[in-house]
Write a protein that holds these residues in place. Structure first.
Motif, PDB file in Angstrom:
ATOM      1  N   ILE A 162      33.664 -16.651  56.616  1.00  0.00           N
ATOM      2  CA  ILE A 162      33.398 -17.241  57.933  1.00  0.00           C
ATOM      3  C   ILE A 162      34.227 -18.504  58.110  1.00  0.00           C
ATOM      4  N   GLY A 163      34.271 -19.326  57.067  1.00  0.00           N
ATOM      5  CA  GLY A 163      35.069 -20.547  57.156  1.00  0.00           C
ATOM      6  C   GLY A 163      36.536 -20.223  57.394  1.00  0.00           C
ATOM      7  N   ALA A 164      37.046 -19.268  56.626  1.00  0.00           N
ATOM      8  CA  ALA A 164      38.473 -18.964  56.690  1.00  0.00           C
ATOM      9  C   ALA A 164      38.865 -18.311  58.006  1.00  0.00           C
ATOM     10  N   THR A 165      37.904 -17.712  58.704  1.00  0.00           N
ATOM     11  CA  THR A 165      38.277 -17.022  59.936  1.00  0.00           C
ATOM     12  C   THR A 165      37.912 -17.816  61.176  1.00  0.00           C
ATOM     13  N   SER A 166      37.384 -19.035  61.011  1.00  0.00           N
ATOM     14  CA  SER A 166      36.974 -19.742  62.228  1.00  0.00           C
ATOM     15  C   SER A 166      37.608 -21.128  62.367  1.00  0.00           C
ATOM     16  N   TRP A 167      38.531 -21.485  61.476  1.00  0.00           N
ATOM     17  CA  TRP A 167      39.122 -22.827  61.613  1.00  0.00           C
ATOM     18  C   TRP A 167      40.258 -22.847  62.623  1.00  0.00           C
ATOM     19  N   MET A 168      40.812 -21.667  62.922  1.00  0.00           N
ATOM     20  CA  MET A 168      42.029 -21.640  63.721  1.00  0.00           C
ATOM     21  C   MET A 168      41.825 -22.186  65.134  1.00  0.00           C
ATOM     22  N   ASP A 169      40.709 -21.811  65.755  1.00  0.00           N
ATOM     23  CA  ASP A 169      40.534 -22.306  67.127  1.00  0.00           C
ATOM     24  C   ASP A 169      40.192 -23.787  67.137  1.00  0.00           C
ATOM     25  N   VAL A 170      39.537 -24.272  66.069  1.00  0.00           N
ATOM     26  CA  VAL A 170      39.311 -25.720  65.956  1.00  0.00           C
ATOM     27  C   VAL A 170      40.663 -26.427  65.899  1.00  0.00           C
TER      28      VAL A 170
ATOM     29  N   ILE B  51      49.517 -16.109  63.541  1.00  0.00           N
ATOM     30  CA  ILE B  51      49.523 -14.937  62.670  1.00  0.00           C
ATOM     31  C   ILE B  51      48.116 -14.639  62.176  1.00  0.00           C
ATOM     32  N   LEU B  52      47.415 -15.684  61.724  1.00  0.00           N
ATOM     33  CA  LEU B  52      46.066 -15.456  61.218  1.00  0.00           C
ATOM     34  C   LEU B  52      45.139 -14.942  62.311  1.00  0.00           C
ATOM     35  N   LEU B  53      45.331 -15.463  63.513  1.00  0.00           N
ATOM     36  CA  LEU B  53      44.485 -15.006  64.609  1.00  0.00           C
ATOM     37  C   LEU B  53      44.861 -13.598  65.051  1.00  0.00           C
ATOM     38  N   SER B  54      46.080 -13.180  64.711  1.00  0.00           N
ATOM     39  CA  SER B  54      46.524 -11.865  65.148  1.00  0.00           C
ATOM     40  C   SER B  54      45.993 -10.748  64.258  1.00  0.00           C
TER      41      SER B  54
ATOM     42  N   SER C 256      40.359 -15.458  74.677  1.00  0.00           N
ATOM     43  CA  SER C 256      39.582 -14.374  75.255  1.00  0.00           C
ATOM     44  C   SER C 256      40.466 -13.186  75.587  1.00  0.00           C
ATOM     45  N   VAL C 257      41.679 -13.464  76.056  1.00  0.00           N
ATOM     46  CA  VAL C 257      42.603 -12.371  76.330  1.00  0.00           C
ATOM     47  C   VAL C 257      42.883 -11.620  75.028  1.00  0.00           C
ATOM     48  N   ALA C 258      42.999 -12.379  73.948  1.00  0.00           N
ATOM     49  CA  ALA C 258      43.243 -11.765  72.656  1.00  0.00           C
ATOM     50  C   ALA C 258      42.120 -10.830  72.264  1.00  0.00           C
ATOM     51  N   ASN C 259      40.893 -11.207  72.639  1.00  0.00           N
ATOM     52  CA  ASN C 259      39.735 -10.387  72.277  1.00  0.00           C
ATOM     53  C   ASN C 259      39.654  -9.089  73.055  1.00  0.00           C
ATOM     54  N   LEU C 260      40.330  -9.040  74.195  1.00  0.00           N
ATOM     55  CA  LEU C 260      40.173  -7.899  75.086  1.00  0.00           C
ATOM     56  C   LEU C 260      40.431  -6.580  74.389  1.00  0.00           C
TER      57      LEU C 260
END
Lengths: 320, 298, 548
Positions: B166-174, B138-141, A252-256
């Motif tokens: 959608i798949g490629a951008t949502s696996w990281m938090d899992v 890195i991907l999340l950044s 969430s901080v990242a989303n800010l």
């Protein structure tokens, strides 16, 4: 422990470097050309001569690696360059948008987190009760409608039908309200939308991990010792249920800083989401790189924060 | 006391997976909300699969006569017609195929990749963990819209691109959640016990930890399906979703919003369909979570 | 539950107030809003929507499309698109069409009070032609490969010497959709070391009826009357442009009285504005026309019968009315309104039977799946477009109409920058959907000629359309000395283009302006619009408002 933190901190530097390198490369590889978009801006102007001349003047005809090195050198000196679309300094453009995004996202984040965790704890404590049902259904309902739909419905109800709140912007041009009240009024609808949308993940994760920790032995031990239920819930069960929640905080901080393009567009909110999306459509590389870099910094910072808190709440890691 | 509990779940997991499933189903069935939601989803999926048979009209057939366009719901057009005179009910049926398959496939991708990466990182530890988590960082950044643009421009825009994005951008938090759970379970007593008995790391991960992480994965998976349906609608809202003339519920909603004032039914139905589907996924997920929790067997 | 929610609302208010304070502290301002001036100024304020694309970030007209009322050109256009004097008082064109002698108005003041003279005009021309200045308008003043020469005759007279006659030159001295030549202050700009980063870009000075007083990026631009304006004191005290990226929000603001004027285009919103007793909607048609153009290099489309069949197969009027709006009008040629529109163009009426007959004649027979075939090849084409307003619906409609006569049309929607590159640079399309036409001056040659300086740009002819007669007609129109002569050749070109069935002509851009009752002094229809939606404000200094 300090060495661990320091190590994570130092790791952020190559991560940032890789992010900037990848972003720059991918951006340049994608079709579309900022000079063409600029010269054709509005409706149609210029000829190929104009395009080539401007491209040369701006140094965009050099090889990509030369452009990247130039960008990197300037950035390391603290100069993010000029927007190709508006010819204004990137740092200035970002500085104008950042407070709007951070305040909007920050308030929504705090609000949805506190409410979400509270609801999560209570509904886990009273699993299968009426409260559990009603509250989870409501929280889920907020998350089941697309954000843009909620936003437009709120505008229609509170701005158009009832006329209580403004339709958008951060402040009014002319108002009889005090500036504080005026700002507050403008924040209500976008904050409500964003909070409703993210509320449910807090509720879910908190409820799930709370249920889990309620099953743990230390909770039974605490209960067996005859401690008050409140104390058991908060001090024993809740504290230990926070571990998975902590990772969510990092995100969430990242989303800010990234803002929300859709919410910002609907509420005419002058934030980073719109800035980034527009820069993307216009292939305004300097602005894109600035936004990417800044959000990357925030994300890495968020992760660091998540790690730190994780260490703090997890005694086993703290000791090792 | 501690040892007793861990050993009992250890025992249950090893020898009675069959009866565990049975028990879970029994408990799931007791959750009325979840059962209603599940039936709804089954019904919805069946309707989507049979769309060509059920749909009263060709979903793309236009009728530009004044009697054809923007008709309110009637017995002929259950959901009314849109600005090109297309039957909104038929479009919603075909849209269900797209929305649901985006939901399932995109979240399936996210879960598989996320679990693999998260588990590998946690089990392997050391530099592998470090490398994978840096990759996630890195991907999340990289901002989401940036990834979307790249996919849209490099790949041919289509519904498969949307799923992949959608798949490629949502696996990281899992991956992160799974890793976190793995790490905390690795220090759990029954795992320590398994280590003492001389089981290999992979075996421990597969047989002892994974089943216990299952509830995290299921919570994440159902959230992902629901979220993927919403993400698709948001992508459609900014014009990066399904390609015309195909419709998804999200793109129908987005188009309908421009007609909110003179044809509000174009927003009602896709809106209702999205929300009940997303709600249903959430409830089913919740029911599964409660039902599958092995620790509640004790 | 409700008590709890009340509690949160209070917290929310407190927190947001704190943030509000914080933000208010660092609010960027150009200059503080000026206090109400001396004496009683009874003039009103106009609050108008500045749509995203028209919201400037940079106020230097050499670098950015500044669609505000800060600057004037030498020439402006009346409602029939005839050039009339603006900062120029009069002009004389030599018999060979090469020398333009322009007399300037005397006593015109810049916003800072300095008088505008011939030096400023010459300086503006030099800046526009300067290779180091990144102006996209430079090539407008390169005619036949050579730059226009500018000379000062005296303080109030300038002379422009053209390398060859150009009937569109007068229009280039104006401020219009695709051209920008507005007179800039030499005494300020000559102090700029670098035009890109010049302070002038944020603190503009022009001769226009309004001057910039406050600018909050992407939120609002506040203009104040320039009381020394040469056409007289403006009727408004203040003009505020507010950004509303979202049209529903703009409509809501109009209805609640937060806004006086907004351009609307979504039919539902326009209907709602018309139903509101406090709002009036004015419509202006333009010469911007949406068209589906054929790639002449495609072997299927090389056959004129196929192109004619496609043109006849589509019910353009019904489709545009449904996809764009019930008041939309369609066109039949690249020039649809005004003196340059030819009355003799070939019109393709909706006639599916004729379309089928034409396809049969061309040898395309219906195959097993309803799509026509010839020599084992299916009659299948792809239409390329970006998701701009209405385009997806138009393409979808065309697909259905063409299916009915046995042509398969595949849709390829692309993100705007990618679509631009695919169409104009790579020329990879069978059919593309985009705007044709012009704002004020019917200089459309570059979109139809075989080879032009605009090759590869938005203004070019990516469709490989090549007709030597059309090239000749446009060349003759460009060097024509009189309007009548220019008209003759432009008509000829349009007749040839339509006879070739080179495009399917769709709808004309229509500006739909919703205006509240407190606004007066507008230029009402009939009047030809440009894409800027300014037809309604053709004379902005005459506009009034009763809003205090």
């Amino acid at each position: 422990m300090y060495r661990l933190i320091l190590r994570r901190f130092l790791l952020a530097i190559p991560t940032l470097f890789v992010v900037s390198f990848l972003s720059f490369g991918i951006m340049k590889a994608a079709p579309g050309d900022p000079v063409r978009m600029y010269v054709a801006g509005g409706m149609s102007k210029g000829s190929v001569e104009d395009i080539e001349r401007i491209r040369h003047n701006l140094g965009l005809d050099r090889p990509i690696y030369v452009q990247y090195i130039a960008w990197l050198r300037n950035t390391l000196r603290g100069d993010l360059g000029y927007s190709l679309a508006t010819r204004r300094p990137v740092a200035q453009i970002i500085a104008e948008k950042l407070p709007a995004s951070i305040s909007l996202m920050g308030i929504s984040f705090l609000l949805s987190m506190t409410i979400g965790i509270g609801i999560g704890v209570l509904s886990a404590a009273k699993q299968y009760s009426l409260f559990d049902y009603v509250v989870t259904v409501l929280a889920f309902l907020g998350n089941s409608l697309p954000a843009f739909w909620i936003a437009l419905m709120l505008i229609w109800l509170f701005s158009v039908r009832l006329g209580w709140l403004p339709t958008g912007h951060m402040s009014s041009y002319e108002t009889t309200d005090s500036p504080i009240l005026d700002y507050a009024k403008h924040y209500v609808l976008p904050v409500t939308t964003l909070s409703l949308v993210s509320l449910v993940s807090w509720v879910r994760y908190q409820r799930a991990s709370m249920l889990e920790s309620l099953q743990q032995d230390y909770v039974r031990t605490a209960r067996a010792k005859g401690l008050a239920e409140r104390v058991v819930l908060i001090r024993h069960a809740w504290r230990n249920s926070l571990v998975p929640i902590v990772t969510l905080i990092g995100f969430s901080v990242a989303n800010l800083v990234g803002g929300s393009y859709i919410i910002e567009t609907i509420f005419s909110w002058p934030g980073m989401g719109q800035l980034g999306f527009d820069a993307l459509l216009k292939r305004d590389y300097p602005v894109m790189m600035g936004v990417t870099l800044l959000s990357a910094i925030f994300i890495i910072f968020g992760n660091l924060l998540a790690d730190l808190t994780y260490i703090l709440v997890n005694p086993q890691i703290r000791e090792s | 006391m501690e040892t007793t509990r861990s050993q009992s779940s250890y025992f249950v997991l090893r020898s009675a997976q069959q009866s565990l499933l049975k028990l879970s189903w029994l408990r799931f069935r007791r959750n009325r909300l979840a059962i209603i939601s599940l039936s709804l989803l089954v019904l919805m999926s069946a309707a989507a699969l049979l769309a060509p048979q059920i749909a009263p009209y060709d979903p793309n057939a236009i009728d530009l006569t004044p009697e054809g366009i923007l008709q309110p719901p009637s017995s002929q057009h259950l959901f009314g017609t849109d600005e090109l005179g297309r039957d909104a009910f038929s479009r919603a049926l075909f849209g269900a195929r797209i929305s649901l398959s985006v939901g399932f496939i995109a979240s399936g991708m996210a879960i598989v990749v996320g679990v693999l990466v998260g588990a590998t990182a946690a089990v392997a530890g050391g530099w592998v963990d470090n490398l994978l988590m840096r990759l996630v960082d890195i991907l999340l950044s990289v901002p989401l819209f940036f990834l979307i643009m790249i996919s849209q421009t490099i790949m041919t825009p289509s519904i498969f691109t949307v799923m992949a994005i959608i798949g490629a951008t949502s696996w990281m938090d899992v991956a992160r959640l799974v890793r976190g759970d793995f790490l905390s379970l690795q220090s759990a007593d029954y795992v320590t016990a398994a280590v003492v008995t001389g089981a290999t790391r992979t075996r421990i991960a597969r047989r002892h930890i994974l089943p216990n992480v299952a509830n995290t994965i299921i919570v994440a998976a159902t959230l992902r399906v629901a979220q993927a349906i919403l993400t698709e609608s948001a992508l459609s809202f900014v014009g990066l979703g399904v390609q015309p003339p195909d419709a998804s519920w999200g793109s129908m909603l987005q188009k309908g919003l421009t007609r909110l004032l003179d044809a509000p039914w174009l927003v009602w139905f896709p809106g209702i369909l999205i929300s009940i589907t997303v709600l249903a996924f959430n409830f089913v997920g919740d029911g599964l979570r409660d039902a599958l929790d092995p620790r509640q067997l004790a | 539950m409700s008590a709890k929610r009340g509690y949160w609302v209070i917290i929310l208010l407190v927190v947001s107030s704190l943030v509000g304070l914080l933000v208010a502290g660092c609010r960027p301002t150009t200059a503080p809003p000026t206090e109400v001036p001396v004496a009683q100024d009874t003039r009103g304020t106009l609050l108008m929507r500045g749509s995203k694309s028209s919201f400037p970030q940079n106020f230097n007209p050499l670098l950015y499309d500044v669609r505000l009322w800060l600057y004037d050109g030498l020439v402006r256009f009346d409602q029939d698109l005839k050039p009339i004097p603006d900062l120029a008082e009069s002009w004389e064109i030599s018999d060979d069409g090469l020398v333009y002698t322009i007399k300037l108005r005397r006593g015109v003041k810049f916003h800072d009070g300095v008088e505008m003279t011939a030096d400023d005009v010459i300086y503006t021309a030099q800046l526009t032609l300067d290779e180091k200045v990144n102006s996209p308008y430079r090539s407008k003043f390169i005619i036949g490969g050579e730059p226009v020469k500018w000379e000062k005759v005296d303080d109030y007279t300038v002379r422009a010497i053209l390398p060859q006659p150009s009937s569109s030159f007068l229009a280039k001295l104006s401020r219009a959709d695709e051209i920008f030549f507005t007179i800039l202050p030499k005494h300020i700009l000559e102090k700029c070391a670098d035009m890109e980063t010049c302070d002038f870009n944020q603190h503009p000075v022009g001769t226009g009826p309004f001057k910039l007083v406050e600018y909050v990026p992407d939120q609002r631009v506040v203009l104040e009357a320039h009381d020394d304006y040469f056409q007289g004191r403006p009727g408004l005290k203040r003009v505020v442009r507010l950004a509303y990226p979202n049209e529903q929000a703009a409509l809501a603001a109009l209805k609640s009285g937060e806004l006086d004027v907004a351009a609307l285009r979504e039919a539902g919103n326009v209907n709602a504005a018309e139903a509101d007793p406090n709002l009036t909607v004015y419509r202006y048609d333009s010469n911007w026309i949406m068209a589906a153009r054929f790639n002449m290099a495609n072997p299927i489309l090389q056959d004129i019968k196929v192109r004619q069949a496609i043109s006849h197969a589509i019910d353009r009027l019904s489709l545009c009315k449904a996809a764009i709006g019930p008041t939309t009008n369609i066109g039949d040629s690249p020039i649809s309104i005004g003196w340059a529109a030819s009355p003799n163009v070939v019109r393709y009426e909706y006639d599916p039977e004729k379309a089928k007959a034409l396809l049969e004649e061309a040898g395309w027979k219906v195959g097993s799946d309803g799509i026509r075939e010839k020599d084992g090849q299916r009659l299948s084409l792809t239409i390329t477009f970006d998701p701009d307003y209405g385009k997806p619906d138009l393409a979808t409609g065309m697909q259905q109409f063409l299916k009915a006569v046995g042509i398969e049309l595949k849709l390829q929607q692309m993100e705007p920058a990618t679509a631009e590159e695919t169409i104009y640079v790579k020329k990879e399309f069978d059919i593309y959907l985009d705007w044709q036409g012009f704002g004020v001056d019917p200089d459309i040659a570059s979109r139809w000629s075989t080879s032009t300086a605009e090759q590869g740009t938005y203004l070019s002819n990516p469709s490989n359309y090549a007709n030597p007669e059309v090239d000749a007609a446009f060349r003759a129109a460009e060097i024509a000395r009189t309007v009548e002569e220019r008209q003759k050749y432009l008509w000829q070109a349009q007749d040839l283009i339509t006879r070739d069935a080179a495009a399917v002509w769709l709808y004309l851009w229509q500006a739909q302006m919703a205006v509240s009752k407190n606004v007066g002094g507008l230029s009402l229809p009939p009047s030809i619009a440009d894409m800027d939606n300014t037809a309604i404000f053709r004379e902005p200094w005459k506009v009034t408002s009763t809003r205090p």
